[in-house]
Motif scaffolding. Structure first.
Motif: not given
Length: 176
Positions: A29-39
């Motif tokens: 159960q996550w609380k924060v979904n962090m969107l990131y740039d893998s490049e």
């Protein structure tokens, strides 16, 4: 499971690791979904650090650079929007961006004190301005192309993927 097979078969490249990161945390159960740039090399340094601290699984990491990134599953944050400025989706669906993302992610991994000072009114404004400068220079600092060039290349890659899918699948069968 298909993505795991694909990753293993293709010897894994950085943008695919993001999908595996998501898959590893999807049952918690996550609380924060962090969107990131893998490049982004500096971004990945930060993500690796945060992953080691994410023992409770409260942060889900989603790679927006992966060709199969789905905005509709991530607060409707599109690729281009997510590349211009960091975003996260809270477990209640709220989308946040900029310094609040770091504040929430660091809080979730037990390091809330690091960004706590950014809640003070004057400090919050300065921190956000510094982040905007960083976000504007991120590509140059990391030796990458300008965002518009990256966006155009991504559009081309996605179009090629759609063409391949159209050729492999029809109404009767799918050869994937």
């Amino acid at each position: 499971m298909n993505i795991v097979r694909t990753v293993l078969r293709n010897r894994t490249f950085p943008s695919q690791l993001g999908v595996l990161r998501c898959m590893c945390g999807q049952f918690k159960q996550w609380k924060v979904n962090m969107l990131y740039d893998s490049e982004c090399p500096l971004c990945m340094h930060e993500i690796r650090f945060l992953e080691t601290r994410n023992k409770a699984g409260l942060v889900k990491f989603t790679d927006i650079a992966h060709p199969e990134y789905r905005p509709e599953e991530n607060g409707s944050v599109g690729y281009e929007e997510g590349m211009k400025r960091i975003h996260a989706v809270m477990d209640d669906g709220e989308v946040i961006s900029g310094v609040p993302v770091f504040r929430e992610v660091y809080r979730a991994v037990g390091l809330g004190w690091v960004f706590a000072v950014t809640q003070a009114p004057g400090v919050a404004w300065v921190a956000e301005m510094l982040y905007r400068v960083w976000a504007g220079w991120r590509m140059k600092i990391t030796g990458r192309e300008e965002l518009e060039e990256i966006f155009e290349k991504r559009r081309q890659v996605l179009e090629v993927m759609k063409d391949r899918e159209r050729k492999l699948c029809n109404e009767q069968e799918c050869k994937l």
